[in-house]
Design a protein around this motif. Sequence first.
Motif, PDB file in Angstrom:
ATOM      1  N   LYS A   4     -22.949  -2.818   9.512  1.00  0.00           N
ATOM      2  CA  LYS A   4     -21.755  -3.390  10.126  1.00  0.00           C
ATOM      3  C   LYS A   4     -21.300  -2.552  11.312  1.00  0.00           C
ATOM      4  CE  LYS A   4     -16.857  -4.256   9.356  1.00  0.00           C
ATOM      5  NZ  LYS A   4     -15.730  -4.135   8.427  1.00  0.00           N
ATOM      6  N   ARG A   5     -21.314  -1.220  11.141  1.00  0.00           N
ATOM      7  CA  ARG A   5     -20.876  -0.349  12.225  1.00  0.00           C
ATOM      8  C   ARG A   5     -21.801  -0.465  13.428  1.00  0.00           C
ATOM      9  NH1 ARG A   5     -19.903   3.187   7.762  1.00  0.00           N
ATOM     10  NH2 ARG A   5     -21.896   4.240   8.101  1.00  0.00           N
ATOM     11  N   THR A  24     -13.369 -10.055   5.357  1.00  0.00           N
ATOM     12  CA  THR A  24     -14.374  -9.431   6.220  1.00  0.00           C
ATOM     13  C   THR A  24     -14.975 -10.440   7.183  1.00  0.00           C
ATOM     14  OG1 THR A  24     -14.929  -7.801   4.509  1.00  0.00           O
ATOM     15  CG2 THR A  24     -16.553  -8.153   6.236  1.00  0.00           C
ATOM     16  N   VAL A  25     -15.273 -11.641   6.675  1.00  0.00           N
ATOM     17  CA  VAL A  25     -15.815 -12.691   7.541  1.00  0.00           C
ATOM     18  C   VAL A  25     -14.819 -13.026   8.650  1.00  0.00           C
ATOM     19  CG1 VAL A  25     -16.598 -15.081   7.644  1.00  0.00           C
ATOM     20  CG2 VAL A  25     -17.260 -13.651   5.719  1.00  0.00           C
ATOM     21  N   LEU A  54     -24.348 -10.535   5.676  1.00  0.00           N
ATOM     22  CA  LEU A  54     -25.521 -11.144   5.057  1.00  0.00           C
ATOM     23  C   LEU A  54     -25.632 -10.756   3.584  1.00  0.00           C
ATOM     24  CD1 LEU A  54     -28.072 -12.842   5.419  1.00  0.00           C
ATOM     25  CD2 LEU A  54     -29.276 -10.757   6.120  1.00  0.00           C
ATOM     26  N   VAL A  55     -25.488  -9.453   3.304  1.00  0.00           N
ATOM     27  CA  VAL A  55     -25.561  -8.989   1.913  1.00  0.00           C
ATOM     28  C   VAL A  55     -24.364  -9.500   1.119  1.00  0.00           C
ATOM     29  CG1 VAL A  55     -25.550  -6.956   0.406  1.00  0.00           C
ATOM     30  CG2 VAL A  55     -26.891  -6.938   2.516  1.00  0.00           C
ATOM     31  N   GLN A  91     -26.899 -13.233  10.193  1.00  0.00           N
ATOM     32  CA  GLN A  91     -28.091 -12.407  10.037  1.00  0.00           C
ATOM     33  C   GLN A  91     -27.968 -11.085  10.779  1.00  0.00           C
ATOM     34  OE1 GLN A  91     -31.218 -14.973  11.399  1.00  0.00           O
ATOM     35  NE2 GLN A  91     -31.182 -16.268   9.575  1.00  0.00           N
ATOM     36  N   GLY A  92     -27.214 -11.078  11.873  1.00  0.00           N
ATOM     37  CA  GLY A  92     -27.074  -9.867  12.674  1.00  0.00           C
ATOM     38  C   GLY A  92     -26.100  -8.860  12.100  1.00  0.00           C
ATOM     39  N   ASN A  93     -25.319  -9.266  11.103  1.00  0.00           N
ATOM     40  CA  ASN A  93     -24.356  -8.359  10.477  1.00  0.00           C
ATOM     41  C   ASN A  93     -24.801  -8.138   9.035  1.00  0.00           C
ATOM     42  OD1 ASN A  93     -22.052  -7.246   9.117  1.00  0.00           O
ATOM     43  ND2 ASN A  93     -20.742  -7.997  10.757  1.00  0.00           N
TER      44      ASN A  93
END
Length: 422
Positions: free
Chosen positions: A406-407, A336-337, A221-222, A215-217
């Motif tokens: 993300k950044r 990415t994960v 999440l998207v 949720q924080g990234n």
Amino acid sequence: MKEQIFKNKGFLTLMVAQLISGLGDWLSIVAIMTLVGLKWDSTPLEVSFIILSLTIPMALFGPFAGIIADRFNRKQLLIFSDIVRACLILSLTWANSLSAVYACLFAIGFLSAIFIPAKNGMLKELVKDVQMKSAMSISSMIDSMTKVLGPLVSGILVTVFGTKIIFTIDSASFFVSAILIMFLPKMAKVVVEGQDFHKKSSFKEDFIEGMQRIQGNRLLLVGLSLLGVCLFILQLSDSQIIVLIRELSHASPDLFGLIVTAAGLGTLFAGMILAKKTTYHAFRLILLGVFGIGASFSLMAVLAGLDLPFSTLWGLVLGFSAGLSAGLVFIPFQATVQVDTPVHLTGRVFGVVNSVTTTATIVGPLIGGWLATIYGVIPTFIVTGVLLIVISIIGYVFRNKIERGKRDVTTSEQAAQRTTSS
């Protein structure tokens, strides 16, 4: 970069184990379908429970299994999972009832739910972040190879030797995989700055921590939402391709198998491309892949509705295009994960990812069959394909905001690390 990854003996060992066990999985699936569907003359509903018995535990216990993969030694978990699955597969040679087959497959599904996040966590330990995109591409290529070669080889072996021998071969493949994993290097315990190791967290706290990571990234999440929707529609349409082919007047009897094979080759080709080119924007490739899947399925339905001749030719092209597009979604997302997730959280995050993707593979075919029955297969393909295209366009419009999320997370993590170390 690709040459460097092939010098990593631990990574190569893990990939060989994945190849062997993946081929074995396809052997057993075809053998079980042959046993239950043909020899036992089971009903269509009873046959459908075969896949559900494998996938339901993966969907239900994915997050829980991910916590186990983070709490315990991943190498030992992989070995344990392989050995127990080998014994369970071997026990199918004596199975004489559907309930015994379902129970065995349910247990195998639960162990697979543990194996997948543990394998991804081990991959994170073995491979440096700068090589992770190549590593995930190679792993995806192996999965695609097993999907293309597995059914072909298993069909021949089942015909020649029968189902019991196939179960023995599959069982042996798991034992070989376990032996290979034994040769993986022993990984050092991961030390997380600021973590109190005297305080043991509960499974609930570990689960919340993994969910908060996603949720924080914003990109994760998207990306996970896109992956779930994309896989749902993929399964929704994949399950009805054979029905779509029936709309054609002069379709080859082998067209369905050719389309599936072409899709596997497309995903394999995507892996080959991404293994060489690792300096890509993951989210933009994901959006391109979502658009490609939507366009491929929509065009396939339109051409089938027009009853266009040369269906073998355009079926192969669109199957390959759909498979290539799927590779552009799955491979960059998984890379990415891996890159964005700390090693001590890899199991939890991939446990959630596995649960979402498996749920999509369960629900997709069920909804697809219902929609095709109510509205027709061609409208179903067109509507779902256009939906994917619209989603990809919306994602592209908001891409900068999503990538900035993300950044922002990366910057805040680096600041927290500087604060901890100072």
